[in-house]
Structures are given as C-alpha cells and as structure tokens.
Design a protein around this motif. Structure first.
Motif, PDB file in Angstrom:
ATOM      1  N   LYS A 385     -33.397  43.574  57.672  1.00  0.00           N
ATOM      2  CA  LYS A 385     -35.457  44.103  56.999  1.00  0.00           C
ATOM      3  C   LYS A 385     -35.023  44.527  55.427  1.00  0.00           C
ATOM      4  CE  LYS A 385     -37.517  47.999  56.899  1.00  0.00           C
ATOM      5  NZ  LYS A 385     -38.188  48.268  55.653  1.00  0.00           N
ATOM      6  N   ALA A 386     -33.269  44.079  54.815  1.00  0.00           N
ATOM      7  CA  ALA A 386     -33.068  44.122  53.319  1.00  0.00           C
ATOM      8  C   ALA A 386     -33.872  42.923  52.979  1.00  0.00           C
ATOM      9  CB  ALA A 386     -32.120  45.037  53.427  1.00  0.00           C
ATOM     10  N   ALA A 387     -33.041  42.166  53.486  1.00  0.00           N
ATOM     11  CA  ALA A 387     -33.459  41.047  52.789  1.00  0.00           C
ATOM     12  C   ALA A 387     -34.939  39.950  52.983  1.00  0.00           C
ATOM     13  CB  ALA A 387     -32.863  39.674  53.995  1.00  0.00           C
ATOM     14  N   PHE A 388     -35.587  40.398  53.922  1.00  0.00           N
ATOM     15  CA  PHE A 388     -37.361  40.170  53.948  1.00  0.00           C
ATOM     16  C   PHE A 388     -37.906  41.078  52.675  1.00  0.00           C
ATOM     17  CE2 PHE A 388     -41.217  41.091  54.828  1.00  0.00           C
ATOM     18  CZ  PHE A 388     -41.593  40.174  54.779  1.00  0.00           C
ATOM     19  N   ASP A 392     -39.440  39.077  49.535  1.00  0.00           N
ATOM     20  CA  ASP A 392     -40.372  39.604  49.673  1.00  0.00           C
ATOM     21  C   ASP A 392     -41.409  40.504  48.679  1.00  0.00           C
ATOM     22  OD1 ASP A 392     -43.137  39.731  50.864  1.00  0.00           O
ATOM     23  OD2 ASP A 392     -43.324  41.890  50.994  1.00  0.00           O
ATOM     24  N   LYS A 393     -40.822  41.364  47.549  1.00  0.00           N
ATOM     25  CA  LYS A 393     -41.111  41.743  46.467  1.00  0.00           C
ATOM     26  C   LYS A 393     -40.671  40.721  45.159  1.00  0.00           C
ATOM     27  CE  LYS A 393     -39.308  44.942  43.302  1.00  0.00           C
ATOM     28  NZ  LYS A 393     -38.720  46.721  42.831  1.00  0.00           N
ATOM     29  N   LEU A 394     -40.066  39.857  44.905  1.00  0.00           N
ATOM     30  CA  LEU A 394     -40.029  38.537  44.335  1.00  0.00           C
ATOM     31  C   LEU A 394     -40.596  37.526  44.715  1.00  0.00           C
ATOM     32  CD1 LEU A 394     -36.010  38.277  44.060  1.00  0.00           C
ATOM     33  CD2 LEU A 394     -37.870  39.584  42.209  1.00  0.00           C
ATOM     34  N   LYS A 395     -41.458  37.446  45.917  1.00  0.00           N
ATOM     35  CA  LYS A 395     -42.432  36.678  45.836  1.00  0.00           C
ATOM     36  C   LYS A 395     -41.882  35.262  45.941  1.00  0.00           C
ATOM     37  CE  LYS A 395     -45.966  38.926  43.452  1.00  0.00           C
ATOM     38  NZ  LYS A 395     -46.956  38.917  42.218  1.00  0.00           N
ATOM     39  N   LEU A 396     -41.047  35.240  47.134  1.00  0.00           N
ATOM     40  CA  LEU A 396     -39.871  34.360  47.560  1.00  0.00           C
ATOM     41  C   LEU A 396     -41.364  33.624  48.269  1.00  0.00           C
ATOM     42  CD1 LEU A 396     -37.227  32.732  47.270  1.00  0.00           C
ATOM     43  CD2 LEU A 396     -36.688  33.579  49.405  1.00  0.00           C
ATOM     44  N   ARG A 397     -41.221  31.891  48.517  1.00  0.00           N
ATOM     45  CA  ARG A 397     -41.557  30.750  48.954  1.00  0.00           C
ATOM     46  C   ARG A 397     -40.586  30.851  50.212  1.00  0.00           C
ATOM     47  NH1 ARG A 397     -45.848  27.633  45.216  1.00  0.00           N
ATOM     48  NH2 ARG A 397     -47.186  29.816  44.454  1.00  0.00           N
ATOM     49  N   TYR A 398     -40.463  30.768  51.179  1.00  0.00           N
ATOM     50  CA  TYR A 398     -40.040  30.395  51.940  1.00  0.00           C
ATOM     51  C   TYR A 398     -40.035  30.221  53.752  1.00  0.00           C
ATOM     52  CZ  TYR A 398     -38.653  35.245  53.734  1.00  0.00           C
ATOM     53  OH  TYR A 398     -39.484  36.382  54.190  1.00  0.00           O
ATOM     54  N   VAL A 417     -30.777  34.241  44.257  1.00  0.00           N
ATOM     55  CA  VAL A 417     -29.662  34.663  43.136  1.00  0.00           C
ATOM     56  C   VAL A 417     -29.900  36.821  42.103  1.00  0.00           C
ATOM     57  CG1 VAL A 417     -28.243  34.418  41.038  1.00  0.00           C
ATOM     58  CG2 VAL A 417     -28.988  32.693  42.716  1.00  0.00           C
ATOM     59  N   ILE A 418     -31.003  36.293  41.868  1.00  0.00           N
ATOM     60  CA  ILE A 418     -31.763  37.659  41.247  1.00  0.00           C
ATOM     61  C   ILE A 418     -31.394  38.913  42.342  1.00  0.00           C
ATOM     62  CG2 ILE A 418     -33.502  39.132  40.419  1.00  0.00           C
ATOM     63  CD1 ILE A 418     -34.342  35.741  38.784  1.00  0.00           C
ATOM     64  N   ALA A 419     -32.378  38.457  43.434  1.00  0.00           N
ATOM     65  CA  ALA A 419     -32.752  39.306  44.481  1.00  0.00           C
ATOM     66  C   ALA A 419     -31.052  39.895  45.423  1.00  0.00           C
ATOM     67  CB  ALA A 419     -33.418  38.299  45.600  1.00  0.00           C
ATOM     68  N   LYS A 420     -30.198  39.614  45.097  1.00  0.00           N
ATOM     69  CA  LYS A 420     -28.727  39.799  46.144  1.00  0.00           C
ATOM     70  C   LYS A 420     -28.203  40.640  44.655  1.00  0.00           C
ATOM     71  CE  LYS A 420     -25.665  36.272  44.661  1.00  0.00           C
ATOM     72  NZ  LYS A 420     -24.398  35.306  44.298  1.00  0.00           N
ATOM     73  N   TRP A 421     -28.533  40.644  43.751  1.00  0.00           N
ATOM     74  CA  TRP A 421     -27.867  41.631  42.685  1.00  0.00           C
ATOM     75  C   TRP A 421     -28.989  43.004  42.853  1.00  0.00           C
ATOM     76  CZ3 TRP A 421     -23.286  41.370  42.904  1.00  0.00           C
ATOM     77  CH2 TRP A 421     -22.725  39.934  42.558  1.00  0.00           C
ATOM     78  N   MET A 422     -30.514  42.870  42.874  1.00  0.00           N
ATOM     79  CA  MET A 422     -31.778  44.100  42.876  1.00  0.00           C
ATOM     80  C   MET A 422     -30.938  44.319  44.205  1.00  0.00           C
ATOM     81  SD  MET A 422     -34.984  41.934  41.967  1.00  0.00           S
ATOM     82  CE  MET A 422     -35.401  43.772  42.028  1.00  0.00           C
ATOM     83  N   LEU A 423     -30.905  44.047  45.481  1.00  0.00           N
ATOM     84  CA  LEU A 423     -29.934  44.373  46.893  1.00  0.00           C
ATOM     85  C   LEU A 423     -28.761  45.204  46.631  1.00  0.00           C
ATOM     86  CD1 LEU A 423     -30.972  45.058  49.877  1.00  0.00           C
ATOM     87  CD2 LEU A 423     -29.559  42.753  50.008  1.00  0.00           C
ATOM     88  N   ARG A 424     -28.332  44.881  45.817  1.00  0.00           N
ATOM     89  CA  ARG A 424     -26.985  45.575  45.522  1.00  0.00           C
ATOM     90  C   ARG A 424     -26.428  46.629  44.356  1.00  0.00           C
ATOM     91  NH1 ARG A 424     -20.781  45.267  47.246  1.00  0.00           N
ATOM     92  NH2 ARG A 424     -19.869  47.016  45.241  1.00  0.00           N
TER      93      ARG A 424
END
Length: 509
Positions: A385-388, A392-398, A417-424
């Motif tokens: 859920k956290a990864a989604f 989703d906030k970064l509008k990733l296309r996958y 790459v940016i998302a993982k540090w935002m999550l952290r």
C-alpha cells in the motif's frame, strides 16, 4: 537545406505502418506510423512511457510488433523471424543512452569484441588497430583506443559506442538519449558527427527529451503520446511551445514554481571538506530547512564527488560535517540514511536502483523496518500500500508493482528513485541531476515536487548541468570551479551572467 531536398526522390530507409505492440496488461504502441528518409535526422519525441524506445526496438528487431508492417529500404520484413542480428545485417544500428561497454577492456577491444580479425589462430591486433583508427578518422574524433574504457571520459565512451555501431557501415543509426550523459562540448561534437553522417546519406532516428536539441539537429519530428502517433512534420515549421503542447497535450506555463522563502534551522553544514584525490578542496556550504541549495560547475568541478562524500560514499582527508548542528563522521551510506539523508544519484541504474528487483522492492528497500508485524514479520500488505501510494503521487506509469524496474522507461525509473526517499521521509535530499533523461512534462512534476519538499521543511541540495534549472529552483547557489567553491550567489545575483562568469573562473573585482 537538406530537408527541403527530401521532398523530391529521396530513398525511404525505414517505414513503419500501423505498428501495434502489446505486452501483458498494456498496449505500448497503438497503430503508429513512422518514416525515415536517407540523409535526414528525424526526432522522435514524447513523454516517458510514450512508446519511443518501444518503437525503436521494433525497428531493430528487439521487439516483434503484434500488428503492423515494417519496410527497410523498400523490402517488407517478415516480422516473426526478424531479430537484432538481421536488422544489423540490413544496415540498422543503435547507440544506447546507457553504456554497453566493458570497463576492463580497452577501446579497441570493445569496438571489435566478437568480431576480431585473425591471422591464423591469433588475433591480428595491428589490423584491428588500423581499422579502429580508420573508424575514428571517419568520425573525425581522437580517442586513445589502448586505454581501458573505465578510464575514458564520458564523451569518449560515447565515441567508442558510436564507432562500434559504425562497424557494419549502417544506413540507419538510432541515437537513444545519446546526449543525456554529456556536457556541452560533448553534445556539440555529437551534432557535428550527425551532420557528417547526414552528408553521407545515413538516416538518423534521434530520441531525446531535450527539445532544444531537436531544433538544433533534426530535420523532421514525430510525436508519440501514450503509445499513439500524434503528429509528424518539419522542425522548421514549428516552435518549442507548439512541440511541448503536442507532447504533453497542454501549454506549459510557469515551468518553475515560486520558490519557498520560509527557512528553518540549519540541517546540514559542511566546513572545509577535501577529497582524498583532490577532486574537491576546502568546500564549505550550508543547507537550511525549506531551502534549495544549487551546486553548479563544469565537468570535472567536483560536484558529484562532493555529493557522494557528504553521503559517506567518497573518501575525504579533512573537513567537518554537521547534521542539525551536531558534528558527525559519515562513514557509509547506511550511516547517512540513519541520519536522514537520501541521495538521487546521476547514474540511477548503477547506483540508484537494483535492476533485478521489481518496483515495490525498489521503492521500499530503505524503509523495510517501517513494515514489521510485532517487530518480527514483514507486513507485505502495508508495504504494498505504501509503495502504491507514493508512486501514485508521483504519477508513475507502470503495469503493476511486481513489474521489473528494468521494464520502465528511464524517466519512470528516476521517479522510483525519488519515491523511495520520500517514503523513507528523509530530512535532506541530495539530488544529483534528478531530471536527467526525463521529458518536459515529467520535469515540471519533479520541479513541483522539489518545491513541495522545500515547503514541507526538507533541505535540498541540487546538482544540475542545466543552468536554467539551477536558477529556476535554487534559493542559494554555490558555483564550483576546478574543485573549489568559486562563489556563493543568492537573491537577485542568481542569474545567468553572474553564474557563467563564475563557471569560467572569472570573478568580478
């Protein structure tokens, strides 16, 4: 002008008709047409995930289109049996954004690997040296072929890749984001080579997110969006705003959001930091909460080395680092992460991602401790859920979070790459060329994201070769020249004239 001559009796090198490419769960290309003429440079543009690389892979036989027709020099291709080897035999070559070279081999070995000329049972190195030098002479470039590739400059590595592509005397060359890793002088050299190849009747498919380059070197353009053909035409008939509107479907105004002007405590302070190899010396800087600090400099100024030193990944011999006022000795990236630092490196595939992992695992890797049940078991549902949510906030296309990261476009990989540090939830973001290989629409999203992080009280260090980015985003700019901080500019002094003088080592009296 070459373009206008093409209207009359010029050979069609590549023609794609009604190309559709379907992968499980996604239609990557939908009824796309494309034509390349002899002696032209044809720009292929679109947002990340628009289908540019997918189309190029269909042309070289790396993808087999689900529907459609492909013609090479007028010959209809039998798609089921078409592959990369056959496309090479038919005169199609590709030069990739990411280096396809072996660092421990020299330039000559990399060019001829797998196709060495032999004299009896032995490799004829003298003959290969002659052929290699002839290739470089053809490209009007000077690279020492006896030096190991890992010791060559980035621009020289690209020349080696290009020389390798020229081995089979191709009629068509695809440049896939070739200039994204090059500095200004290297880019100008690529433009010169393109002009040379065009004069010899070679057709070039030029894939790039840098729209200025499309207007600089391309004769015609084709725009893709969400896998569909949007428009094709002559570059001379449009301007940059028109092209942007075609790419993203809207006009792009106010590219850089208003800068945050509310700052808090000093999150990071560096005093007299010096690298073990002298790549940077006596560097001092500070970053406050809510502040975007730009670092500008020419190639070799020590910008990237400085970022990695702060992150504990580059050896220093002297100097002090303070995080939230407390002196620390950051010995490793793991230590830096615990202190609240996150880095977006310039080499995302090598340093920012695990290319064998999927999207979810790459996103949550630094934050796995956050998803524990009873401090023992991994809570995979919460992790998913956290990864989604963050992607989703970064509008990733996958397609799905279980999709391999290697299957994403370069721009979407950068978003992860940016998302993982935002999550952290890092306090300090060290951004080394965060928009490299990202299209104009996604760049705006990244700029807005940087602004949001600043408003949320995060400290941001921004390294970028694009002066416009530095000026548009930074509250303060440190200009580096030959490893030292040449100047610090703030407020109205953050302008092109002042920074360019500093970049060249010219400081006003």
């Amino acid at each position: 002008m070459v373009v206008e001559a093409k209207a009359v009796n010029v050979e069609t090198l590549v023609e794609v008709k009604n190309c559709t490419m379907v992968f499980p769960g996604v239609k990557a290309l939908d009824n796309v047409d494309f034509t390349l003429l002899a002696g032209e440079c044809h720009g292929l543009v679109g947002e990340n995930g628009a289908g540019k690389s997918t189309l190029s892979k269909c042309i070289i036989g790396d993808n087999r289109m689900t529907e459609g027709e492909l013609y090479i020099q007028g010959n209809k291709i039998h798609i089921p049996s078409f592959n990369v080897r056959k496309s090479q035999e038919m005169g199609i070559a590709i030069v990739h954004q990411e280096f396809q070279l072996m660092g421990d081999l020299n330039g000559l070995e990399n060019i001829f690997i797998g196709r060495y000329t032999k004299r009896g049972p032995l490799i004829d190195w003298k003959e290969l040296q002659k052929e290699g030098e002839a290739l470089l002479e053809y490209l009007q470039c000077d690279v020492d072929l006896k030096v190991k590739v890992k010791h060559l400059r980035t621009a020289e590595k690209q020349i080696i890749q290009l020389a390798k592509a020229m081995l089979d005397n191709p009629k068509v060359i695809i440049f896939d984001e070739l200039t994204s890793v090059l500095q200004e002088d290297g880019i100008e050299n690529i433009f010169r080579i393109i002009r040379l190849l065009k004069e010899k009747g070679i057709g070039i498919i030029y894939i790039s997110h840098r729209l200025d380059e499309i207007f600089e070197c391309c004769d015609r353009y084709t725009v893709l969006c969400d896998g569909k053909w949007i428009n094709s035409g002559y570059v001379k008939d449009i301007d940059k705003p028109e092209l942007i509107k075609m790419i993203i479907g809207r006009e792009l105004k106010n590219v850089y959001p208003p800068k945050n002007e509310e700052f808090g405590e000093t999150l990071l302070e560096v005093k007299n930091l010096t690298a073990h190899d002298g790549s940077f010396r006596d560097v001092s800087l500070s970053v406050r909460a809510g502040e975007v600090v730009g670092i500008s400099g020419l190639l070799g100024a020590g910008k990237t080395e400085l970022i990695h030193a702060i992150y504990g990944n580059y050896k220093t011999t002297s100097g002090d680092v303070f995080v939230r006022g407390k002196q620390v000795e950051i010995k490793s990236p793991q230590h830096a992460i615990k202190l609240g630092l996150g880095v977006i490196p310039d080499e995302r595939r090598l340093l920012g991602l695990n290319m064998l992992f999927n999207i979810q695992d790459n996103t949550t890797l630094p934050s796995m401790f956050m998803f524990k049940k009873w401090k023992i078991f991994q809570n995979h549902r919460a992790e998913e859920k956290a990864a989604f949510d963050i992607n989703d906030k970064l509008k990733l296309r996958y397609v799905s979070l279980s999709q391999l990261i290697s299957k994403l476009s370069g721009g979407n990989q950068q978003k992860v790459v940016i998302a993982k540090w935002m999550l952290r939830n890092c306090d300090l973001f060290l951004l080394d060329e965060p928009t490299r290989g990202i299209d104009i629409g996604a760049k705006f999203e990244i700029y807005s994201l940087i602004n949001e992080l600043a408003k949320a009280g995060k400290g941001i260090v921004l390294v970028s070769p694009e002066l416009e980015e530095i000026i548009g985003l930074s509250n303060k700019v440190y200009v580096m020249y030959e490893g030292k901080v040449m100047d610090t500019v703030e407020g109205d002094d953050i302008n092109q004239e002042v920074i360019i003088q500093d970049l060249l080592g010219v400081k006003e009296a």
